[in-house]
Motif scaffolding. Structure first.
Motif, PDB file in Angstrom:
ATOM      1  N   VAL A  44       0.753  -1.148  -0.150  1.00  0.00           N
ATOM      2  CA  VAL A  44      -0.065  -0.069  -0.005  1.00  0.00           C
ATOM      3  C   VAL A  44       1.044   1.324   0.036  1.00  0.00           C
ATOM      4  CG1 VAL A  44      -1.950   1.290   1.243  1.00  0.00           C
ATOM      5  CG2 VAL A  44      -1.670  -1.145   1.472  1.00  0.00           C
ATOM      6  N   ASP A  45       0.508   2.169  -0.801  1.00  0.00           N
ATOM      7  CA  ASP A  45       1.248   3.578  -0.999  1.00  0.00           C
ATOM      8  C   ASP A  45       0.244   4.614  -1.008  1.00  0.00           C
ATOM      9  OD1 ASP A  45       4.271   2.767  -1.217  1.00  0.00           O
ATOM     10  OD2 ASP A  45       3.326   1.599  -2.339  1.00  0.00           O
ATOM     11  N   GLY A  46       0.294   5.488  -0.310  1.00  0.00           N
ATOM     12  CA  GLY A  46      -0.627   6.818  -0.079  1.00  0.00           C
ATOM     13  C   GLY A  46       0.092   7.921   0.426  1.00  0.00           C
ATOM     14  N   ASN A  47      -0.747   8.988  -0.071  1.00  0.00           N
ATOM     15  CA  ASN A  47      -0.348  10.376   0.383  1.00  0.00           C
ATOM     16  C   ASN A  47      -1.795  11.346   0.352  1.00  0.00           C
ATOM     17  OD1 ASN A  47       0.541  13.117   0.423  1.00  0.00           O
ATOM     18  ND2 ASN A  47       2.530  12.610  -0.638  1.00  0.00           N
ATOM     19  N   PHE A  48      -2.105  12.002   1.673  1.00  0.00           N
ATOM     20  CA  PHE A  48      -3.370  12.573   1.768  1.00  0.00           C
ATOM     21  C   PHE A  48      -3.276  13.942   2.335  1.00  0.00           C
ATOM     22  CE2 PHE A  48      -4.837   8.520   1.051  1.00  0.00           C
ATOM     23  CZ  PHE A  48      -6.104   8.584   0.215  1.00  0.00           C
ATOM     24  N   GLU A  49      -4.050  14.793   2.138  1.00  0.00           N
ATOM     25  CA  GLU A  49      -3.836  16.112   2.750  1.00  0.00           C
ATOM     26  C   GLU A  49      -5.369  16.157   3.212  1.00  0.00           C
ATOM     27  OE1 GLU A  49      -4.154  20.223   0.529  1.00  0.00           O
ATOM     28  OE2 GLU A  49      -2.177  19.774   0.935  1.00  0.00           O
ATOM     29  N   ILE A  50      -5.453  16.636   4.609  1.00  0.00           N
ATOM     30  CA  ILE A  50      -6.796  16.604   5.230  1.00  0.00           C
ATOM     31  C   ILE A  50      -7.096  18.185   5.881  1.00  0.00           C
ATOM     32  CG2 ILE A  50      -8.392  15.823   7.081  1.00  0.00           C
ATOM     33  CD1 ILE A  50      -5.613  13.680   5.982  1.00  0.00           C
ATOM     34  N   GLU A  51      -8.003  18.764   5.154  1.00  0.00           N
ATOM     35  CA  GLU A  51      -8.425  20.041   5.409  1.00  0.00           C
ATOM     36  C   GLU A  51      -9.259  20.117   6.821  1.00  0.00           C
ATOM     37  OE1 GLU A  51     -10.532  21.970   2.262  1.00  0.00           O
ATOM     38  OE2 GLU A  51      -8.830  21.914   1.003  1.00  0.00           O
ATOM     39  N   SER A  52      -8.969  21.044   7.669  1.00  0.00           N
ATOM     40  CA  SER A  52      -9.930  21.369   8.797  1.00  0.00           C
ATOM     41  C   SER A  52     -10.341  22.890   8.994  1.00  0.00           C
ATOM     42  CB  SER A  52      -9.149  21.218   9.957  1.00  0.00           C
ATOM     43  OG  SER A  52      -9.788  21.189  11.423  1.00  0.00           O
ATOM     44  N   GLU A  54     -11.344  24.095  11.687  1.00  0.00           N
ATOM     45  CA  GLU A  54     -10.815  24.674  13.217  1.00  0.00           C
ATOM     46  C   GLU A  54      -9.410  24.508  13.484  1.00  0.00           C
ATOM     47  OE1 GLU A  54     -13.093  22.229  16.008  1.00  0.00           O
ATOM     48  OE2 GLU A  54     -15.370  23.398  15.429  1.00  0.00           O
ATOM     49  N   GLY A  55      -8.618  24.031  12.580  1.00  0.00           N
ATOM     50  CA  GLY A  55      -7.104  23.913  12.911  1.00  0.00           C
ATOM     51  C   GLY A  55      -6.266  23.831  11.495  1.00  0.00           C
ATOM     52  N   PRO A  56      -5.068  23.266  11.429  1.00  0.00           N
ATOM     53  CA  PRO A  56      -4.203  23.518  10.563  1.00  0.00           C
ATOM     54  C   PRO A  56      -4.458  22.219   9.351  1.00  0.00           C
ATOM     55  CG  PRO A  56      -3.014  22.696  12.403  1.00  0.00           C
ATOM     56  CD  PRO A  56      -4.268  23.034  12.780  1.00  0.00           C
ATOM     57  N   THR A  57      -4.181  22.301   8.321  1.00  0.00           N
ATOM     58  CA  THR A  57      -4.174  21.250   7.223  1.00  0.00           C
ATOM     59  C   THR A  57      -3.328  20.143   7.952  1.00  0.00           C
ATOM     60  OG1 THR A  57      -4.821  22.637   5.540  1.00  0.00           O
ATOM     61  CG2 THR A  57      -3.746  20.485   4.883  1.00  0.00           C
ATOM     62  N   ARG A  58      -3.551  18.863   7.751  1.00  0.00           N
ATOM     63  CA  ARG A  58      -2.648  17.578   8.055  1.00  0.00           C
ATOM     64  C   ARG A  58      -2.420  16.950   6.993  1.00  0.00           C
ATOM     65  NH1 ARG A  58      -4.279  14.520  13.208  1.00  0.00           N
ATOM     66  NH2 ARG A  58      -3.113  16.185  14.041  1.00  0.00           N
ATOM     67  N   HIS A  59      -1.265  16.622   6.756  1.00  0.00           N
ATOM     68  CA  HIS A  59      -0.626  15.896   5.675  1.00  0.00           C
ATOM     69  C   HIS A  59      -0.234  14.621   6.044  1.00  0.00           C
ATOM     70  CE1 HIS A  59      -0.049  19.425   2.905  1.00  0.00           C
ATOM     71  NE2 HIS A  59       0.195  19.867   4.294  1.00  0.00           N
ATOM     72  N   ILE A  60      -0.807  13.341   5.761  1.00  0.00           N
ATOM     73  CA  ILE A  60      -0.418  11.900   5.932  1.00  0.00           C
ATOM     74  C   ILE A  60       0.211  11.226   4.923  1.00  0.00           C
ATOM     75  CG2 ILE A  60      -1.624   9.856   6.913  1.00  0.00           C
ATOM     76  CD1 ILE A  60      -3.754  11.498   8.098  1.00  0.00           C
ATOM     77  N   GLU A  61       1.299  10.647   5.200  1.00  0.00           N
ATOM     78  CA  GLU A  61       1.850   9.812   4.100  1.00  0.00           C
ATOM     79  C   GLU A  61       2.057   8.482   4.620  1.00  0.00           C
ATOM     80  OE1 GLU A  61       5.340  11.624   2.665  1.00  0.00           O
ATOM     81  OE2 GLU A  61       4.480  13.339   2.126  1.00  0.00           O
ATOM     82  N   PHE A  62       1.943   7.426   3.929  1.00  0.00           N
ATOM     83  CA  PHE A  62       2.298   6.058   4.286  1.00  0.00           C
ATOM     84  C   PHE A  62       2.843   4.959   3.236  1.00  0.00           C
ATOM     85  CE2 PHE A  62      -2.139   6.700   3.674  1.00  0.00           C
ATOM     86  CZ  PHE A  62      -2.565   5.800   2.765  1.00  0.00           C
ATOM     87  N   HIS A  63       3.344   3.969   3.526  1.00  0.00           N
ATOM     88  CA  HIS A  63       3.748   2.896   2.926  1.00  0.00           C
ATOM     89  C   HIS A  63       3.896   1.655   3.496  1.00  0.00           C
ATOM     90  CE1 HIS A  63       8.016   2.577   3.492  1.00  0.00           C
ATOM     91  NE2 HIS A  63       7.765   4.111   3.564  1.00  0.00           N
ATOM     92  N   ALA A  64       3.396   0.680   3.310  1.00  0.00           N
ATOM     93  CA  ALA A  64       3.614  -0.670   4.003  1.00  0.00           C
ATOM     94  C   ALA A  64       3.841  -1.952   2.858  1.00  0.00           C
ATOM     95  CB  ALA A  64       2.374  -0.731   4.839  1.00  0.00           C
ATOM     96  N   ARG A  65       4.484  -3.011   3.375  1.00  0.00           N
ATOM     97  CA  ARG A  65       4.625  -4.081   2.374  1.00  0.00           C
ATOM     98  C   ARG A  65       4.657  -5.290   3.001  1.00  0.00           C
ATOM     99  NH1 ARG A  65       5.997  -4.572  -2.901  1.00  0.00           N
ATOM    100  NH2 ARG A  65       6.612  -2.541  -3.017  1.00  0.00           N
ATOM    101  N   ARG A  66       4.032  -6.418   2.781  1.00  0.00           N
ATOM    102  CA  ARG A  66       4.013  -7.479   3.392  1.00  0.00           C
ATOM    103  C   ARG A  66       4.981  -8.413   2.485  1.00  0.00           C
ATOM    104  NH1 ARG A  66      -0.954  -8.680   4.377  1.00  0.00           N
ATOM    105  NH2 ARG A  66      -1.164 -10.226   2.770  1.00  0.00           N
ATOM    106  N   GLY A  67       6.063  -8.935   2.877  1.00  0.00           N
ATOM    107  CA  GLY A  67       6.895  -9.856   2.322  1.00  0.00           C
ATOM    108  C   GLY A  67       6.361 -11.458   2.242  1.00  0.00           C
TER     109      GLY A  67
END
Length: 231
Positions: A44-52, A54-67
């Motif tokens: 899995v690979d992803g990159n998101f930006e979450i607006e708010s 009441e607060g700051p914009t949050r950036h979430i990045e992730f990657h995962a792999r099962r061997g």
């Protein structure tokens, strides 16, 4: 005449042998990329930006792999934009709330079901030390990057404490003073490969702690980004 034919035959045979040797070398030594694609597990690979609002914009990045051996590797990072010039930040410059927030977690579990993926791991770094050691869940849904807001890639997440069991198992017919604080391991007697489950095991939140149907994704109007789920 026979000498000319024999010499021509030798040349043809030599050229044929050279051609065979070249073909053998090309097929024998495959490029590294081909080997990687054949042995790669679910990922899995992803990159998101979450607006708010009441607060700051949050950036979430992730990657995962099962061997292929079942081990999971990967990480996720959370990072908030710094909000400058607001009255709230000006009045809280010396507090924890005004600091730049981020966290990083190393994944140790990955579950993929069709176009959905659940990742979990322990937080190893954070701008707030209270988060270090907690568990984080990241849940993503790959909808193919559709432009329709109702069909965009989806995301949600959660941060959890690992709760340790505070009670002791006992027999109702035995007095309380006979309850032992020793722990045991429950396993299947007919399966020598069963490692068993310890009685005082911590209730660690992981990617299999909750069914996929129990998660509610963040409002798609506030989430912008994409994820690629490879089962």
């Amino acid at each position: 005449m026979r000498l000319l034919i024999s010499e021509r035959s030798r040349r043809i045979n030599f050229r044929f042998a050279t051609f065979v040797a070249i073909c053998f070398s090309l097929f024998s030594f495959s490029p590294p990329s081909a080997l990687v694609s054949d042995t790669a597990g679910p990922s899995v690979d992803g990159n998101f930006e979450i607006e708010s609002e009441e607060g700051p914009t949050r950036h979430i990045e992730f990657h995962a792999r099962r061997g292929l051996d079942g081990t999971v590797s990967g990480e996720t990072t959370f990072r908030d934009d710094v909000v400058v010039g607001t009255e709230k930040v000006k009045n809280a410059e010396s507090t924890e709330a005004s600091k730049f927030f981020f966290l990083k977690a190393d994944f140790d579990c990955l579950v993929i079901s069709k176009n959905k993926a659940v990742m979990s791991g322990a937080i190893t770094e954070s701008s707030s030390q209270t988060y270090v050691g907690r568990r984080v869940l990241v849940i993503a849904q790959d909808n193919g990057g559709a432009t329709d807001s109702a069909q965009t890639d989806r995301l949600t997440w959660g941060v959890y404490h690992s709760a340790k069991k505070q009670w002791l198992a006992s027999d109702m017919e035995r007095p309380a003073d006979e309850v032992s604080q020793l722990f045991w391991i429950a396993s299947d007697f007919e399966r020598p490969d069963d490692e068993g489950v310890p009685s005082d095991k911590e209730q660690i939140i992981g990617c299999q702690s909750f069914p996929l149907s129990s998660f509610s994704f963040t409002n798609p109007k506030l989430v912008h980004g994409s994820v690629r789920v490879r089962p």
